[in-house]
Design a protein around this motif. Structure first.
Motif, PDB file in Angstrom:
ATOM      1  N   ALA A   2      37.503 100.940  22.348  1.00 35.66           N
ATOM      2  CA  ALA A   2      36.344 100.762  21.469  1.00 35.66           C
ATOM      3  C   ALA A   2      35.923  99.294  21.421  1.00 35.66           C
ATOM      4  CB  ALA A   2      36.672 101.269  20.068  1.00 35.66           C
ATOM      5  N   MET A   3      36.909  98.403  21.369  1.00 30.72           N
ATOM      6  CA  MET A   3      36.602  96.978  21.338  1.00 30.72           C
ATOM      7  C   MET A   3      35.905  96.549  22.627  1.00 30.72           C
ATOM      8  SD  MET A   3      39.253  93.779  21.052  1.00 30.72           S
ATOM      9  CE  MET A   3      39.884  94.136  22.707  1.00 30.72           C
ATOM     10  N   LEU A   4      36.420  96.992  23.770  1.00 33.74           N
ATOM     11  CA  LEU A   4      35.819  96.611  25.043  1.00 33.74           C
ATOM     12  C   LEU A   4      34.425  97.214  25.213  1.00 33.74           C
ATOM     13  CD1 LEU A   4      38.911  96.883  27.405  1.00 33.74           C
ATOM     14  CD2 LEU A   4      37.797  94.797  26.588  1.00 33.74           C
ATOM     15  N   THR A   5      34.216  98.404  24.672  1.00 31.45           N
ATOM     16  CA  THR A   5      32.878  98.995  24.711  1.00 31.45           C
ATOM     17  C   THR A   5      31.879  98.107  23.971  1.00 31.45           C
ATOM     18  OG1 THR A   5      33.790 101.240  24.828  1.00 31.45           O
ATOM     19  CG2 THR A   5      31.505 101.024  24.100  1.00 31.45           C
ATOM     20  N   SER A   6      32.303  97.544  22.843  1.00 31.05           N
ATOM     21  CA  SER A   6      31.442  96.615  22.108  1.00 31.05           C
ATOM     22  C   SER A   6      31.166  95.355  22.934  1.00 31.05           C
ATOM     23  CB  SER A   6      32.100  96.238  20.781  1.00 31.05           C
ATOM     24  OG  SER A   6      32.297  97.373  19.970  1.00 31.05           O
ATOM     25  N   VAL A   7      32.202  94.873  23.630  1.00 26.80           N
ATOM     26  CA  VAL A   7      32.014  93.698  24.492  1.00 26.80           C
ATOM     27  C   VAL A   7      31.014  94.001  25.604  1.00 26.80           C
ATOM     28  CG1 VAL A   7      33.167  92.152  26.132  1.00 26.80           C
ATOM     29  CG2 VAL A   7      34.286  92.735  23.979  1.00 26.80           C
ATOM     30  N   ILE A  42      46.840 105.565  20.537  1.00 28.64           N
ATOM     31  CA  ILE A  42      45.981 105.034  19.485  1.00 28.64           C
ATOM     32  C   ILE A  42      45.579 103.598  19.781  1.00 28.64           C
ATOM     33  CG2 ILE A  42      45.862 104.476  17.039  1.00 28.64           C
ATOM     34  CD1 ILE A  42      45.711 107.458  17.724  1.00 28.64           C
ATOM     35  N   VAL A  43      46.550 102.776  20.228  1.00 27.01           N
ATOM     36  CA  VAL A  43      46.236 101.393  20.591  1.00 27.01           C
ATOM     37  C   VAL A  43      45.220 101.366  21.726  1.00 27.01           C
ATOM     38  CG1 VAL A  43      47.179  99.280  21.598  1.00 27.01           C
ATOM     39  CG2 VAL A  43      48.404 100.427  19.760  1.00 27.01           C
ATOM     40  N   GLY A  44      45.398 102.230  22.733  1.00 35.54           N
ATOM     41  CA  GLY A  44      44.459 102.276  23.851  1.00 35.54           C
ATOM     42  C   GLY A  44      43.060 102.671  23.418  1.00 35.54           C
ATOM     43  N   ILE A  45      42.946 103.639  22.507  1.00 39.85           N
ATOM     44  CA  ILE A  45      41.628 104.040  22.009  1.00 39.85           C
ATOM     45  C   ILE A  45      40.967 102.877  21.271  1.00 39.85           C
ATOM     46  CG2 ILE A  45      40.460 105.556  20.369  1.00 39.85           C
ATOM     47  CD1 ILE A  45      42.470 107.737  21.122  1.00 39.85           C
ATOM     48  N   ALA A  46      41.754 102.145  20.482  1.00 42.13           N
ATOM     49  CA  ALA A  46      41.202 100.998  19.745  1.00 42.13           C
ATOM     50  C   ALA A  46      40.732  99.909  20.706  1.00 42.13           C
ATOM     51  CB  ALA A  46      42.258 100.448  18.782  1.00 42.13           C
ATOM     52  N   VAL A  47      41.542  99.597  21.714  1.00 41.38           N
ATOM     53  CA  VAL A  47      41.158  98.583  22.696  1.00 41.38           C
ATOM     54  C   VAL A  47      39.918  99.034  23.467  1.00 41.38           C
ATOM     55  CG1 VAL A  47      41.884  97.427  24.822  1.00 41.38           C
ATOM     56  CG2 VAL A  47      43.468  97.614  22.907  1.00 41.38           C
TER      57      VAL A  47
END
Length: 343
Positions: A168-173, A161-166
């Motif tokens: 998603a964040m990096l995709t936004s970056v 779950i943490v990896g999926i969240a990270v």
């Protein structure tokens, strides 16, 4: 009846089951067939005899140009990069003890993409700069995921779950970089980010083969230690395994294999996720890590996906990443539902 076969050469011995050897024996001809099909098919169709003739020493003419200079680098890259992704997925799934623990799910592939995007924005254009950016981005993402998932123990779905969240964040970056960057650089990053083998030449294949060979030197030690780690950290420590150092080495080597691919092709999803699980079912090894099987299955999967990408439309070639996403999306949903049900 003992199903284990022991192969000895001097002081070196290898153990494998009959079913695993049979699976390897079936996967190798399939892989060779995929490579031969990639060399034969295209706007200039060639028969197997013409392909072998073009590969013969001293051959000249248009057939040799088509086979050796245009098609062979891409065909070999598909097999090599698929093997790298399969190995990376097997290492991370063994580390996390979870079939969802592949580099593309827990954000490491996206992190490598972010590293290469940063390298492109800073003016890096060669393979060394892009590989360095991919490695730095992947290792940085791995460290971030590890630190965020460390609370109350890095177990089960928490890391996923943490990896999926990270991710998603990096995709936004990555999207922000593409919007803010110069148009030419943004287009270059966007095209590269689709995950494609178009334009791969002998130089990229040579660099990637050297890097993958260096990483592969650590695999015999890692395969033995990961089998002991799968018994549990306490048991592995009692058996003399340096647990934390082994996990750190698993992360570095796994990210390294992902970076080798990402630096050339861009992010290619789901091969690392599916290959180790398919290999375990083919070889019947259950929960035991099988690096050889994962590498072979990964090579076959990416080679097949690239054939589909090249020849699915008459006048254009799809990015191979688009094909693997289509094929792997359903598999990921099935894995998520299964693991969620178990939790």
């Amino acid at each position: 009846m003992n199903d284990t076969i022991v192969l000895r050469a001097g002081r070196v011995s290898l153990r494998s089951s009959r079913r695993a050897l049979l699976a390897y024996g079936l996967l190798l001809p399939v892989l060779v067939g995929c490579v031969l099909a990639a060399l034969s098919m295209g706007s200039r169709p060639l028969s197997p005899a013409e392909v072998f003739g073009a590969l013969a020493p001293g051959a000249h003419g248009p057939d040799r140009l088509v086979v050796v200079e245009w098609r062979a680098p891409r065909a070999l890259a598909a097999a090599l990069f698929g093997a790298c992704l399969g190995l990376s997925g097997a290492l991370f799934q063994s580390l996390t003890r979870n079939p969802l623990g592949s580099p593309d799910v827990i954000g490491l592939t996206t992190g490598s993409y972010t590293g290469v995007v940063c390298a492109i924005m800073l003016g890096g254009s060669g393979y060394a700069a892009m590989a360095g950016g991919a490695l730095a981005g992947g290792l940085g993402t791995a460290l971030l995921v590890y630190l965020l998932a460390l609370r109350q123990g890095m177990r089960g779905f928490r890391l996923i779950i943490v990896g999926i969240a990270v991710s998603a964040m990096l995709t936004s970056v990555n999207t922000w970089f593409s919007v803010k960057a110069d148009l030419d650089l943004a287009l270059r990053a966007a095209v590269w980010g689709a995950g494609t083998l178009n334009g791969v030449g002998w130089a990229q294949v040579g660099f990637a083969a050297v890097a993958a060979s260096l990483l592969a030197l650590a695999l015999p030690v890692l395969e033995r230690r990961t089998r002991q780690l799968e018994l549990g950290d306490d048991t592995a420590s009692m058996l003399g395994v340096p647990v934390e150092r082994t996990k750190a080495l698993l992360v570095v080597v796994g990210v390294g294999f992902t970076s080798v691919v990402t630096a050339v092709t861009g992010p290619i999803a789901f091969v690392a996720l599916a290959a180790p699980q398919i290999a375990r079912r083919l070889t019947g090894r259950g929960g035991v890590v099988d690096l050889t099987g994962a590498a072979l299955v990964g090579a076959v999967l990416l080679s097949l996906a690239d054939l589909v990408a090249q020849h699915s439309f008459a006048h254009t070639s799809l990015p191979v990443g688009a094909v693997t996403v289509c094929l792997g999306g359903g598999y990921l949903v099935w894995l998520l539902l299964r693991e969620s049900g178990r939790s």
